[in-house]
Design a protein around this motif. Structure first.
Motif, PDB file in Angstrom:
ATOM      1  N   PHE A 104       0.872  -1.173   0.000  1.00  0.00           N
ATOM      2  CA  PHE A 104       0.000   0.000   0.000  1.00  0.00           C
ATOM      3  C   PHE A 104       0.908   1.221   0.000  1.00  0.00           C
ATOM      4  CE2 PHE A 104      -4.163   1.617   2.189  1.00  0.00           C
ATOM      5  CZ  PHE A 104      -4.497   2.285   1.033  1.00  0.00           C
ATOM      6  N   SER A 105       1.271   1.690  -1.184  1.00  0.00           N
ATOM      7  CA  SER A 105       2.307   2.708  -1.296  1.00  0.00           C
ATOM      8  C   SER A 105       1.772   4.129  -1.159  1.00  0.00           C
ATOM      9  CB  SER A 105       3.046   2.571  -2.633  1.00  0.00           C
ATOM     10  OG  SER A 105       2.183   2.871  -3.715  1.00  0.00           O
ATOM     11  N   PHE A 106       0.557   4.381  -1.677  1.00  0.00           N
ATOM     12  CA  PHE A 106      -0.011   5.726  -1.623  1.00  0.00           C
ATOM     13  C   PHE A 106      -1.518   5.601  -1.754  1.00  0.00           C
ATOM     14  CE2 PHE A 106      -1.114   9.983  -3.068  1.00  0.00           C
ATOM     15  CZ  PHE A 106      -0.270  10.788  -2.314  1.00  0.00           C
ATOM     16  N   SER A 107      -2.224   6.021  -0.719  1.00  0.00           N
ATOM     17  CA  SER A 107      -3.678   5.872  -0.734  1.00  0.00           C
ATOM     18  C   SER A 107      -4.334   7.076  -1.395  1.00  0.00           C
ATOM     19  CB  SER A 107      -4.211   5.707   0.697  1.00  0.00           C
ATOM     20  OG  SER A 107      -4.272   6.956   1.355  1.00  0.00           O
ATOM     21  N   SER A 108      -5.578   6.899  -1.778  1.00  0.00           N
ATOM     22  CA  SER A 108      -6.317   8.009  -2.383  1.00  0.00           C
ATOM     23  C   SER A 108      -6.561   9.121  -1.369  1.00  0.00           C
ATOM     24  CB  SER A 108      -7.645   7.496  -2.952  1.00  0.00           C
ATOM     25  OG  SER A 108      -8.370   6.758  -1.977  1.00  0.00           O
ATOM     26  N   GLU A 109      -6.417   8.813  -0.066  1.00  0.00           N
ATOM     27  CA  GLU A 109      -6.561   9.830   0.978  1.00  0.00           C
ATOM     28  C   GLU A 109      -5.257  10.580   1.243  1.00  0.00           C
ATOM     29  OE1 GLU A 109      -7.554   6.631   1.491  1.00  0.00           O
ATOM     30  OE2 GLU A 109      -9.738   6.841   1.437  1.00  0.00           O
ATOM     31  N   ASN A 110      -4.126  10.033   0.785  1.00  0.00           N
ATOM     32  CA  ASN A 110      -2.835  10.655   1.076  1.00  0.00           C
ATOM     33  C   ASN A 110      -2.625  11.990   0.371  1.00  0.00           C
ATOM     34  OD1 ASN A 110      -0.929   7.536   1.323  1.00  0.00           O
ATOM     35  ND2 ASN A 110      -2.001   8.711   2.897  1.00  0.00           N
ATOM     36  N   TRP A 111      -3.461  12.304  -0.630  1.00  0.00           N
ATOM     37  CA  TRP A 111      -3.332  13.594  -1.311  1.00  0.00           C
ATOM     38  C   TRP A 111      -3.581  14.757  -0.361  1.00  0.00           C
ATOM     39  CZ3 TRP A 111      -0.961  13.331  -5.743  1.00  0.00           C
ATOM     40  CH2 TRP A 111      -1.116  12.197  -6.563  1.00  0.00           C
ATOM     41  N   SER A 112      -4.219  14.500   0.787  1.00  0.00           N
ATOM     42  CA  SER A 112      -4.503  15.568   1.746  1.00  0.00           C
ATOM     43  C   SER A 112      -3.291  15.924   2.603  1.00  0.00           C
ATOM     44  CB  SER A 112      -5.666  15.159   2.661  1.00  0.00           C
ATOM     45  OG  SER A 112      -5.318  14.022   3.439  1.00  0.00           O
ATOM     46  N   ARG A 113      -2.195  15.189   2.464  1.00  0.00           N
ATOM     47  CA  ARG A 113      -0.982  15.508   3.217  1.00  0.00           C
ATOM     48  C   ARG A 113      -0.364  16.799   2.692  1.00  0.00           C
ATOM     49  NH1 ARG A 113       2.260   9.876   4.595  1.00  0.00           N
ATOM     50  NH2 ARG A 113       0.505   8.828   5.624  1.00  0.00           N
ATOM     51  N   LEU A 162       7.033  12.181  -2.013  1.00  0.00           N
ATOM     52  CA  LEU A 162       6.596  10.798  -2.246  1.00  0.00           C
ATOM     53  C   LEU A 162       6.505  10.498  -3.737  1.00  0.00           C
ATOM     54  CD1 LEU A 162       3.872  10.509   0.542  1.00  0.00           C
ATOM     55  CD2 LEU A 162       6.056   9.301   0.462  1.00  0.00           C
ATOM     56  N   MET A 163       6.039  11.463  -4.522  1.00  0.00           N
ATOM     57  CA  MET A 163       5.993  11.254  -5.968  1.00  0.00           C
ATOM     58  C   MET A 163       7.400  11.088  -6.533  1.00  0.00           C
ATOM     59  SD  MET A 163       2.787  11.184  -6.686  1.00  0.00           S
ATOM     60  CE  MET A 163       2.579  10.522  -5.021  1.00  0.00           C
ATOM     61  N   THR A 213       7.550 -14.354 -14.975  1.00  0.00           N
ATOM     62  CA  THR A 213       6.818 -15.465 -14.353  1.00  0.00           C
ATOM     63  C   THR A 213       7.223 -15.728 -12.906  1.00  0.00           C
ATOM     64  OG1 THR A 213       8.454 -17.025 -15.242  1.00  0.00           O
ATOM     65  CG2 THR A 213       6.468 -16.619 -16.564  1.00  0.00           C
ATOM     66  N   GLY A 214       8.070 -14.860 -12.337  1.00  0.00           N
ATOM     67  CA  GLY A 214       8.473 -15.052 -10.952  1.00  0.00           C
ATOM     68  C   GLY A 214       7.556 -14.316  -9.997  1.00  0.00           C
ATOM     69  N   LEU A 215       8.125 -13.765  -8.950  1.00  0.00           N
ATOM     70  CA  LEU A 215       7.380 -12.988  -7.968  1.00  0.00           C
ATOM     71  C   LEU A 215       6.619 -11.848  -8.647  1.00  0.00           C
ATOM     72  CD1 LEU A 215       6.853 -12.031  -4.980  1.00  0.00           C
ATOM     73  CD2 LEU A 215       8.981 -10.733  -5.183  1.00  0.00           C
ATOM     74  N   THR A 216       5.369 -11.648  -8.237  1.00  0.00           N
ATOM     75  CA  THR A 216       4.590 -10.495  -8.688  1.00  0.00           C
ATOM     76  C   THR A 216       4.543  -9.471  -7.571  1.00  0.00           C
ATOM     77  OG1 THR A 216       3.194 -11.764 -10.210  1.00  0.00           O
ATOM     78  CG2 THR A 216       2.323  -9.670  -9.422  1.00  0.00           C
ATOM     79  N   VAL A 217       4.999  -8.254  -7.866  1.00  0.00           N
ATOM     80  CA  VAL A 217       4.943  -7.148  -6.915  1.00  0.00           C
ATOM     81  C   VAL A 217       3.812  -6.221  -7.339  1.00  0.00           C
ATOM     82  CG1 VAL A 217       6.149  -5.129  -6.010  1.00  0.00           C
ATOM     83  CG2 VAL A 217       7.394  -7.280  -6.330  1.00  0.00           C
ATOM     84  N   VAL A 218       2.831  -6.083  -6.465  1.00  0.00           N
ATOM     85  CA  VAL A 218       1.664  -5.247  -6.742  1.00  0.00           C
ATOM     86  C   VAL A 218       1.819  -3.939  -5.973  1.00  0.00           C
ATOM     87  CG1 VAL A 218      -0.853  -5.100  -6.699  1.00  0.00           C
ATOM     88  CG2 VAL A 218       0.269  -7.334  -6.970  1.00  0.00           C
ATOM     89  N   ILE A 219       1.794  -2.838  -6.685  1.00  0.00           N
ATOM     90  CA  ILE A 219       1.900  -1.517  -6.074  1.00  0.00           C
ATOM     91  C   ILE A 219       0.510  -0.883  -6.043  1.00  0.00           C
ATOM     92  CG2 ILE A 219       2.966   0.757  -6.191  1.00  0.00           C
ATOM     93  CD1 ILE A 219       4.956  -1.501  -5.660  1.00  0.00           C
ATOM     94  N   ALA A 220      -0.009  -0.672  -4.840  1.00  0.00           N
ATOM     95  CA  ALA A 220      -1.292   0.008  -4.680  1.00  0.00           C
ATOM     96  C   ALA A 220      -1.009   1.498  -4.599  1.00  0.00           C
ATOM     97  CB  ALA A 220      -2.005  -0.487  -3.425  1.00  0.00           C
TER      98      ALA A 220
END
Length: 255
Positions: free
Chosen positions: A72-81, A89-90, A139-146
């Protein structure tokens, strides 16, 4: 894909047993700011050190044989920081992709990005798409960035997509079931997390993978994210392996 219990032997701190590792581990990387404050450092340094912890988690997962990691790298609520923190962060995201993408690709790691993409900065969007395109056949590890992700928003967006199909006459309401809804979410094709780890001692999931976590096991670590190392990762896995996962049924230990 299946978990790889034999790879427990690759990590000396894990109990050597035939209990399966989780196939998918998700992380809420909390406590970067608190880590920095406790050391008299700026919050940005906490975020920078948090990125190092993320790199360590990816390498450790690849070594012991976990198939999917979601951060969970950056939430839609983090824009209020504060704007300065958001800008940092960007920039950190850009540096991560620019610096780490080739290493991930060489390691046969696939990158997926979940979250709302509308109205994103074109430069950020292009980097995210580059990471996915370059690694899509790995085909190895999948890294999902939220990134720019909120679970309620994800569910609303999926509902709108299905509603649009109904309005266009492509789909009947009766055809909507859990499987179709699951395939309409950002995480389509990704197995639900077996284990969700949150650091910093907070005990909540903060609008993260609400649909997908229906039967997820939770581990709440008192460590702030920059201190979450391979040993802490192994402790979370040991905790998971000790659980009796029933998925609404009876315990396998019941006779």
């Amino acid at each position: 894909m299946t978990a790889h219990p034999e790879r427990l032997q690759d990590s000396p701190d894990l109990d050597r047993s035939d209990r399966p590792l989780p196939q998918h581990v998700a992380f809420i990387m909390d406590g970067n700011g608190r880590w920095a404050k406790a050391r008299g450092l700026p919050r940005t340094e906490g975020h920078r050190r948090g990125l190092e912890a993320l790199r360590g988690a990816v390498r450790h997962a690849g070594k012991i044989g976990i198939d999917f990691l979601t951060f969970f790298s950056f939430s839609s609520e983090n824009w209020s920081r504060p704007p300065t923190e958001v800008s940092f962060l960007m920039g950190l995201l850009k540096r991560f992709i620019e610096r780490d993408l080739s290493e991930l690709h060489e390691a046969n790691t696939r990158v997926r990005v979940i979250g709302a993409r509308e109205d994103l900065d074109p430069g950020i969007l292009a980097l995210l798409q580059k990471a996915e395109t370059l690694t899509k056949d790995n085909t190895g590890l999948t890294v999902v960035i939220a990134f720019n992700y909120g679970s309620r928003d994800e569910i609303v967006r999926a509902t709108r997509k299905l509603g649009a199909r109904i309005a266009a006459g492509e789909l009947s309401p009766e055809a909507i079931d859990e499987e179709l809804f699951d395939r309409t979410l950002d995480t389509a094709g990704i197995p639900d997390p077996d284990l969700l780890v949150r650091t910093s001692g907070e005990i909540r999931i903060s609008n993260f993978l609400l649909w997908q976590s229906a039967y997820t096991e939770f581990h709440f670590s008192p460590l702030n994210w920059p201190d979450f190392d391979a040993q802490a990762f192994d402790a979370a896995l040991e905790d998971f392996c000790a659980r009796d996962r029933r998925f609404g049924g009876l315990s396998v230990k019941v006779v």
